[in-house]
Design a protein around this motif. Sequence first.
Motif, PDB file in Angstrom:
ATOM      1  N   VAL A 198       0.864  -1.192   0.000  1.00  0.00           N
ATOM      2  CA  VAL A 198       0.000   0.000   0.000  1.00  0.00           C
ATOM      3  C   VAL A 198       0.898   1.239   0.000  1.00  0.00           C
ATOM      4  O   VAL A 198       1.790   1.353   0.847  1.00  0.00           O
ATOM      5  CB  VAL A 198      -0.912   0.018   1.258  1.00  0.00           C
ATOM      6  N   ARG A 199       0.722   2.123  -0.967  1.00  0.00           N
ATOM      7  CA  ARG A 199       1.539   3.328  -1.050  1.00  0.00           C
ATOM      8  C   ARG A 199       0.674   4.579  -0.855  1.00  0.00           C
ATOM      9  O   ARG A 199      -0.325   4.763  -1.533  1.00  0.00           O
ATOM     10  CB  ARG A 199       2.259   3.412  -2.414  1.00  0.00           C
ATOM     11  N   GLY A 200       1.070   5.390   0.118  1.00  0.00           N
ATOM     12  CA  GLY A 200       0.420   6.687   0.339  1.00  0.00           C
ATOM     13  C   GLY A 200       1.490   7.746   0.188  1.00  0.00           C
ATOM     14  O   GLY A 200       2.221   7.737  -0.813  1.00  0.00           O
ATOM     15  N   GLN A 201       1.599   8.612   1.179  1.00  0.00           N
ATOM     16  CA  GLN A 201       2.724   9.558   1.156  1.00  0.00           C
ATOM     17  C   GLN A 201       3.183   9.865   2.572  1.00  0.00           C
ATOM     18  O   GLN A 201       2.353  10.057   3.482  1.00  0.00           O
ATOM     19  CB  GLN A 201       2.314  10.860   0.445  1.00  0.00           C
ATOM     20  N   PRO A 202       4.510   9.844   2.775  1.00  0.00           N
ATOM     21  CA  PRO A 202       5.033  10.165   4.110  1.00  0.00           C
ATOM     22  C   PRO A 202       4.842  11.678   4.351  1.00  0.00           C
ATOM     23  O   PRO A 202       4.953  12.486   3.424  1.00  0.00           O
ATOM     24  CB  PRO A 202       6.516   9.805   4.009  1.00  0.00           C
ATOM     25  N   ASP A 203       4.472  12.027   5.575  1.00  0.00           N
ATOM     26  CA  ASP A 203       4.301  13.444   5.912  1.00  0.00           C
ATOM     27  C   ASP A 203       4.687  13.665   7.358  1.00  0.00           C
ATOM     28  O   ASP A 203       4.821  12.700   8.130  1.00  0.00           O
ATOM     29  CB  ASP A 203       2.824  13.872   5.718  1.00  0.00           C
ATOM     30  N   THR A 281      -8.689  -9.622  -2.664  1.00  0.00           N
ATOM     31  CA  THR A 281      -7.941  -8.714  -3.559  1.00  0.00           C
ATOM     32  C   THR A 281      -8.792  -7.497  -3.895  1.00  0.00           C
ATOM     33  O   THR A 281      -8.338  -6.344  -3.796  1.00  0.00           O
ATOM     34  CB  THR A 281      -7.547  -9.462  -4.848  1.00  0.00           C
ATOM     35  N   ASN A 282     -10.047  -7.751  -4.222  1.00  0.00           N
ATOM     36  CA  ASN A 282     -10.945  -6.659  -4.591  1.00  0.00           C
ATOM     37  C   ASN A 282     -11.189  -5.708  -3.415  1.00  0.00           C
ATOM     38  O   ASN A 282     -11.196  -4.474  -3.591  1.00  0.00           O
ATOM     39  CB  ASN A 282     -12.269  -7.267  -5.076  1.00  0.00           C
ATOM     40  N   ALA A 283     -11.299  -6.286  -2.227  1.00  0.00           N
ATOM     41  CA  ALA A 283     -11.520  -5.448  -1.029  1.00  0.00           C
ATOM     42  C   ALA A 283     -10.357  -4.466  -0.853  1.00  0.00           C
ATOM     43  O   ALA A 283     -10.561  -3.274  -0.549  1.00  0.00           O
ATOM     44  CB  ALA A 283     -11.658  -6.341   0.202  1.00  0.00           C
ATOM     45  N   CYS A 284      -9.148  -4.927  -1.113  1.00  0.00           N
ATOM     46  CA  CYS A 284      -7.970  -4.036  -0.980  1.00  0.00           C
ATOM     47  C   CYS A 284      -8.031  -2.913  -2.017  1.00  0.00           C
ATOM     48  O   CYS A 284      -7.742  -1.747  -1.721  1.00  0.00           O
ATOM     49  CB  CYS A 284      -6.694  -4.844  -1.170  1.00  0.00           C
ATOM     50  N   LYS A 285      -8.457  -3.253  -3.226  1.00  0.00           N
ATOM     51  CA  LYS A 285      -8.480  -2.246  -4.296  1.00  0.00           C
ATOM     52  C   LYS A 285      -9.550  -1.190  -4.046  1.00  0.00           C
ATOM     53  O   LYS A 285      -9.327   0.018  -4.241  1.00  0.00           O
ATOM     54  CB  LYS A 285      -8.680  -2.943  -5.656  1.00  0.00           C
ATOM     55  N   VAL A 286     -10.707  -1.634  -3.552  1.00  0.00           N
ATOM     56  CA  VAL A 286     -11.787  -0.672  -3.264  1.00  0.00           C
ATOM     57  C   VAL A 286     -11.331   0.306  -2.175  1.00  0.00           C
ATOM     58  O   VAL A 286     -11.474   1.531  -2.307  1.00  0.00           O
ATOM     59  CB  VAL A 286     -13.054  -1.434  -2.821  1.00  0.00           C
ATOM     60  N   ILE A 287     -10.727  -0.212  -1.114  1.00  0.00           N
ATOM     61  CA  ILE A 287     -10.290   0.650  -0.002  1.00  0.00           C
ATOM     62  C   ILE A 287      -9.187   1.609  -0.474  1.00  0.00           C
ATOM     63  O   ILE A 287      -9.180   2.803  -0.127  1.00  0.00           O
ATOM     64  CB  ILE A 287      -9.824  -0.212   1.185  1.00  0.00           C
ATOM     65  N   ALA A 288      -8.305   1.136  -1.312  1.00  0.00           N
ATOM     66  CA  ALA A 288      -7.232   2.014  -1.820  1.00  0.00           C
ATOM     67  C   ALA A 288      -7.852   3.177  -2.604  1.00  0.00           C
ATOM     68  O   ALA A 288      -7.491   4.344  -2.412  1.00  0.00           O
ATOM     69  CB  ALA A 288      -6.285   1.212  -2.694  1.00  0.00           C
TER      70      ALA A 288
END
Length: 389
Positions: A198-203, A281-288
């Motif tokens: 999972v990639r977001g952004q460090p802040d 897999t789909n659950a991860c994509k929806v949440i992302a």
Amino acid sequence: MPGGGCYRALYSPAWSAASELVAAWLKEAGLLVRRDAVGNVWGRVEGSRGGRAIVTGSHIDTVRGGGALDGALGVVAAVEAVASLVASYGRPTRILECVAICEEEGSRFNTNLWGARAIADRIEPGEVERVRDGDGTSLADAMRAVGLDPAGVAGAVRRDIDAFLELHIEQGPILDEQGPRLGVVTAIAGTAHLEVTVRGQPDHAGAMAMTRRRDALLGASAMALAIAEVAVRMGHPAVATVGTIVVEPAQVNVVPGVARFVIDARHSDPAARADLVNEVTNACKVIARERGLDVDVRAVRDRPPVRLDPRIAEVLRRACAAAGVAPRDMTSGAGHDAQVLAAAAHAGMLFVPSIGGRSHCPDEATAAEDVILGARALATALRELSYQS
Ligand code: HGY
Ligand code: MN
Ligand code: MN
């Protein structure tokens, strides 16, 4: 191990000590003892009529903080059953062997079922050099450190095994809570491991407003909950577990930019397992998508479900009946060496209860009378197979 429990990692000093102890037991029992090319320890008694071998055993390694019975029960019961059969009935008509399989759990190296896959000729090309442990030590170097030659792995292949029988603790609560005291395993669940990044952004944890963050760990946490809900919705025996997670940069005052975890998804039915994998897999994509994160889901291990041999199951049921128990037919949610050896032999498994269903933890326990009952039934089954007139 600190915090309790056992840890016998493949090719570690604890593993070597256990292997040497089993070899000493086998020698004491008068069996022909050998260590094969990957470190499986075999005890053998020649049959008067030869033919394909009857084999019993289980794995000698453990998970981290593991219990005293997972694998070890099947090794000790195998040694005891073969030794007592030979002591009581002399030379069998069939070749009779017991084996301490070197590795099943995948605790140290990023691979598993190593010993059984070597026997069944299921080692992947280049695996021994490619696979490493957490310190970067290759499987090949770890083999060399205990006197094994990684170039000789193919020497462990056996093509002469007729039947493989494994006594194992159930590692779940069914036998302990519902009875009876013995179970005959008809199928072993298939396990899929999916690595999720999972990639977001460090802040800055202090200066970036909550509403403007792309926090990878929060996203991964929502995914872990959703993954469990998918398995709950599918119902038993579907299971899905997130047992590991890594966060980057893993610093208390930095909003996590990356979170990486592995899903362990299992089902005993191939089609249902495929549905389970698709839905998590789909659950991860929806949440992302909902959280403005990027996600990558990658299959990193696939051990398909396996049906065990009906003829061997019948032999095990007769052995349980001889011990006074009408056994429960059941599927195994846990993976086992038998699921790999089923490709090379007629494989069967016998379960004894786990108290409270607990396993893969220091509290793993089985009542002594159930251990004796299981070992007795195993010996009876081996006698039917190995002393045929
Ligand atoms: O993961 C399993 O099911 C086994 O204990 N290795
Ligand atoms: Mn285990
Ligand atoms: Mn096991």
